[in-house]
Design a protein around this motif. Structure first.
Motif: not given
Lengths: 316, 326, 326
Positions: A3-4, A7-8, A11, A15, A212, A225-226, A229-230
């Motif tokens: 699904d994801i 969607h990407e 999109n 972008r 998490a 994963r958390h 990215p930040n």
């Protein structure tokens, strides 16, 4: 999951448009320095990548070289052959314009690869130091501190020397580029590790990380994963600025004769060769590679500066 | 009979140009504060209450600017004063108390230094006299052993004590108006009670006017004389605290009161205002509250100018509560 | 049925300077006691609230209950399992799935780089469960729309984000949700929406809440049973009705008195005395004795136990409070 990704995919075309219309894109459009330096970088990178298509000669195919063309000044027909060269030729009759394009390939390849290596190493060590803490953090960061006390060019030369000692003589020229990447990459991981550790220390106390942990996610999953990215935006800024530094470091090493071999000359090698002719009046052999190196490093640096301002308004 | 007001704000409009167009965080706001009076300004985040305070004291962050309206302090117009003149007024005529007591003090300077400096800057006194006054000011706000602690640094004080110091600082030059922006929000309940009663006492004794910006209805009820309710940059209701809180006229005030757990004793469900506050760049036409208002009629959605003229001049609403039947 | 049993729970934090500084500056070790000998039980499908001011240890207790922090002494049993001693991974996994948490700051508790769908489904995805359509279903249950699943957290307001946090907490089908100041970052009208939502969900899913807050009015509205904390100690425990009508502990009395009242127009209260002591060097005996109007020599030397009162419905830790059962 499908699904994801679907969607990407749908999109994808929009972008770029989204980024262009975002605040980030807006500050970019409104900054002449950013736009200008970005265009220069793009032109230089594209011409390096497409060198075989653009370059009028292949400077490394001895069959096409004519020694009679040696020392032709820019935009003047050669006295013997009547051939004209945009930026002149060197002692062996090689077209300077073409050698610059090919040299830039080497420079950029070494620069990008070295930064990539430094980045991966720095991110992994920085994440571990910041997230795990304790004596592991102390160990990693002290090693980083010690390495920082040596000038990075010295570290690179040291690594280069050791690596060269281990390579059999017949492979030395082939391996030189990879050794160069290793040397510059290893001398450059420290600042990535420091920045990533600092950002990780901030992020790991945020409540989404606690959430998490609560779920029972493993440390590795939380880091990758958390947190990762930040912490990427400061990393991207440093990567851009490091790219300029890595290109210069490569040029310095090559200039000193410990870098790219003459069979695969980088901009630094070309400058080293060129400076030998400076006092005999063949200025173009030195000048044009130098200008290329200068504009490449400067525009990457200016772009990195702007990126830092755009991603971190507090530093403005 | 009516003495001229200490502070008078008339049709104040603050605009911020953004690349999506100009937004108005403060739109046509008018109110007055008398000497010795505490005016509470309530509203939710984004209602423009802090922006109004900053506009009065001349501390709007660029690119926000006052585009129209007038601000008078003691009869003098202060909205378009040159920077230097405004800086002089700030501190001398208007004191300011911010939400976070830690960031409003310079962490690298001793408290006494910051206090005496402020006094010296605004009052014609000697250094020794200024120091005496600084100690007196600290004693007045309830700092024990003020004479000894005048050399202490901000980090040596607790949050409540720091906020006392900030109040001492704001009042040190004996201003006639104090703007307190969420002065107790960062504090614990018991400390909050100490600070509000201190603020009340000092203002009563000195006849200082106070503009108290807060989101806490309880604090307003206990501290303020009159209350102004703001929504999306506009004043929707302005009246005496007792009137506004016990029988609100504007549906927004009423909704706000209903949703405080304070007022809903015993009820299982709190009153909910449907929807959410509109973004400033995207306000509805007509009354800004109309899309969320259960009393809204066609007139509310039309582009007509609302004035504080219904409900005996208390509310800016076409169909205020209480006048429904009429 | 008791779902949570907290037994003589204590937590220390070592806040000493690094070892080398301690040796060179001859400093002693500094141990902060955040939670000290706290015991309570939470009934299934009830709301147990912990109230206290800053430094009372309420959040630390919450973190220990969900397993983010280890207790220094004492233990916590959830459905009769002590998570810190249990070795069977299956049981640990099962209990963990039964506990969730909602945090205070809706801006920090959602990963800004994740889509809402992935955020909400994470508790299930982490255990390899089926997540198709889960986020959409939960979003609708918390009053958002299924289409929001593909957005990023920054596209939502504070109240909406807190709803997303609630949805994430519900994803694994928990029995117990620890709510750490879930509404203190929100505006009043938004707070009402979130509190109502939490009440509805509690009925719908048969949830148990451990509700941590500094706001007495919110606690009064939400809780079935309230524990009052002071400096890491549980000083009183009762139902909201008992507690608010007839507080027994002098600290509770002070807290209730100091809390702003919505109908306290111009109330002039005697501001509470003193401040919360330093938790590194807490007072001897009863921690409240330096501020307590009733304190005696016994209070200074001996720590009162939390004992049941005669009616057996409430507990209080005070020598001077109403007659205690021995």
């Amino acid at each position: 999951m499908t699904d994801i990704t679907q969607h990407e995919l749908t999109n994808q075309p929009s972008r770029l448009k989204i980024i262009w219309q975002s605040d980030f894109g807006y500050t970019f459009r409104k900054s002449p320095v950013a736009v200008f330096s970005c265009i220069i970088v793009l032109i230089l990178v594209m011409s390096a990548v497409l060198a075989p298509l653009i370059a009028p000669h292949n400077p490394f195919d001895p069959g096409t070289l004519n020694l009679l063309n040696g020392f032709t000044p820019p935009l003047t027909p050669n006295a013997f052959t009547g051939e004209e060269f945009f930026l002149g030729t060197d002692d062996q009759g090689r077209d300077i314009f073409s050698t610059i394009l090919y040299g830039m390939r080497v420079s950029l390849f070494v620069g990008f690869s070295a930064v990539l290596l430094a980045m991966i190493l720095g991110i992994i060590l920085g994440l571990i130091a910041g997230y795990v803490g304790g004596w592991i953090e102390t160990f990693i960061m002290r090693v980083a501190d010690v390495q920082l006390t040596f000038p990075s060019i010295l570290v690179a030369m040291l690594i280069f020397g050791i690596a060269k000692g281990f390579t059999p003589v017949e492979y030395r020229d082939q391996m030189a580029i990879w050794v160069l990447i290793l040397a510059i990459g290893l001398s450059d991981w420290v600042q990535f590790a420091r920045v990533v550790r600092g950002a990780t220390l901030v992020e790991k106390n945020k409540e989404y990380v606690q959430a998490a942990r609560l779920i029972g996610r493993s440390g590795a999953a939380i880091m990758l994963r958390h947190i990762l990215p930040n912490v990427m935006s400061p990393v991207l800024v440093i990567a851009t600025i490091s790219l300029a530094l890595a290109i210069i470091a490569e040029a310095t090493l090559s200039f000193l004769g410990v870098g790219a071999p003459p069979t695969q000359p980088s901009l630094g090698t070309l400058i080293r060769i060129g400076q030998g002719f400076l006092f005999s009046g063949e200025w173009w052999i030195l000048l044009f590679p130098s200008i290329t190196l200068l504009s490449l490093a400067l525009s990457v640096n200016l772009f990195g500066d702007w990126l830092r301002d755009a991603l971190n308004p507090r530093l403005r | 009979m009516n003495s001229p007001p200490l502070l008078s704000v008339r049709n104040l409009v603050v605009e911020i140009p953004t690349r999506h167009g100009v937004v108005r965080p403060v739109d046509q706001v008018s109110f007055e504060i008398q000497a010795g009076e505490i005016l509470g300004v309530v509203g939710e985040s984004g209602a423009g209450k802090s922006m109004t305070g900053n506009a009065i004291i001349g501390l709007l962050d660029r690119p926000a600017r006052i585009v129209s309206g007038e601000i008078f302090l003691n009869g003098d117009r202060i909205d378009h004063l040159p920077l230097a003149a405004m800086r002089k007024r700030r501190g001398k005529d208007i004191g300011m108390v911010f939400q976070d007591p830690l960031t409003s003090l310079n962490p690298l300077l001793p408290l006494g230094h910051q206090l005496t400096e402020t006094i010296l800057a605004h009052l014609p006194v000697s250094v020794i006299e200024a120091k005496k006054r600084a100690i007196a000011a600290l004693e007045e706000v309830g700092i024990p052993a003020a004479a000894e602690r005048i050399g202490a640094y901000p980090h040596e004080f607790s949050g409540g004590m720091r906020q006392r110091v900030v109040i001492a600082l704001a009042l040190s030059a004996e201003p006639s108006l104090v703007i307190a922006d969420e002065p107790t929000t960062a504090l614990d309940v018991s400390v909050q009670a100490q600070i509000t009663s201190l603020l009340k006492r000092l203002c009563r004794e000195r006849g200082t006017g106070v503009m108290l910006v807060t989101h806490d209805m309880g604090v307003i009820s206990e501290t303020a004389d009159r209350v102004a309710v703001m929504y999306a940059g506009r004043l929707v209701e302005l009246g005496s605290v007792r009137q506004v809180l016990t029988s609100p006229c504007h549906p927004y005030t009423s909704g706000l009161m209903g949703s405080t757990p304070l007022a809903s004793k015993g009820q299982k469900r709190l009153h909910q205002i449907p929807g959410m506050m509109p973004r400033l760049g995207n306000l509805p036409t007509g009354c800004a509250f109309s899309p969320r208002c259960t009393y809204a009629q066609d007139k509310c959605h039309q582009d007509l100018e609302l004035q504080l003229d219904t409900c005996d001049g208390r509310a800016a609403c076409w169909f205020p509560i209480g006048e429904q039947e009429a | 049925m008791t779902i949570v049993k907290v037994d003589h729970l204590t937590r220390f934090f070592d806040v000493s300077k690094p070892w080398l500084n301690r040796v060179t500056e001859r400093l002693p070790k500094r141990i902060l006691t955040a939670v000290s000998d706290v015991s309570f039980e939470i009934e299934e499908r009830s709301v147990y609230a912990l109230v206290g001011e800053s430094g009372s240890g309420k959040s630390t207790i919450g973190k220990m209950v969900v397993g983010l922090l280890n207790p220094s002494e004492g233990h916590i049993k959830i459905e009769n399992v002590n998570l810190f001693e249990e070795t069977d991974p299956q049981i640990i996994e099962q209990i963990r799935a039964n506990i969730q948490m909602i945090f205070q700051d809706p801006f920090a508790s959602l990963n800004p780089r994740w889509r809402v769908r992935d955020v909400i489904a994470e508790p299930v995805a982490a255990r390899g469960g089926e997540v198709k359509g889960l986020a959409e279903k939960l979003l609708e249950q918390v009053g958002l729309s299924a289409a929001d699943a593909k957005k990023f957290p920054h596209e939502f307001s504070g109240g909406q984000r807190q709803r997303i946090c609630v949805a994430r907490a519900l994803a694994s089908g928990p029995k117990l949700i620890v709510c750490d100041e879930p509404t203190s970052a929100l505006d009043v009208s938004v707070q009402a929406q979130v509190l109502n939502l939490m009440n509805d969900l509690r009925d719908e899913f048969g949830l148990t809440y451990l509700f941590i807050s500094h706001d007495l009015t919110v606690v009064q509205h939400m809780a079935d049973r309230i524990g009052v904390l002071y400096l890491g100690r549980l000083v009183e425990e009762a139902t909201p009705a008992d507690l608010f009508e007839n507080p027994l502990h002098p600290y509770t009395q002070m807290l209730l008195e100091a809390a702003p009242k919505i109908d306290g127009f111009g109330r002039d209260l005697e501001p509470p005395q003193g401040e919360i002591p330093d938790p590194i060097n807490p007072p001897s005996g009863c921690a409240y004795h330096p501020r307590c109007p009733l304190a005696t020599a016994q209070c200074k030397s001996e720590r009162p136990e939390l004992l049941q009162t005669k009616e057996k419905t409430r507990r209080v830790a005070c020598f001077k409070a109403e007659p205690l059962s021995a």
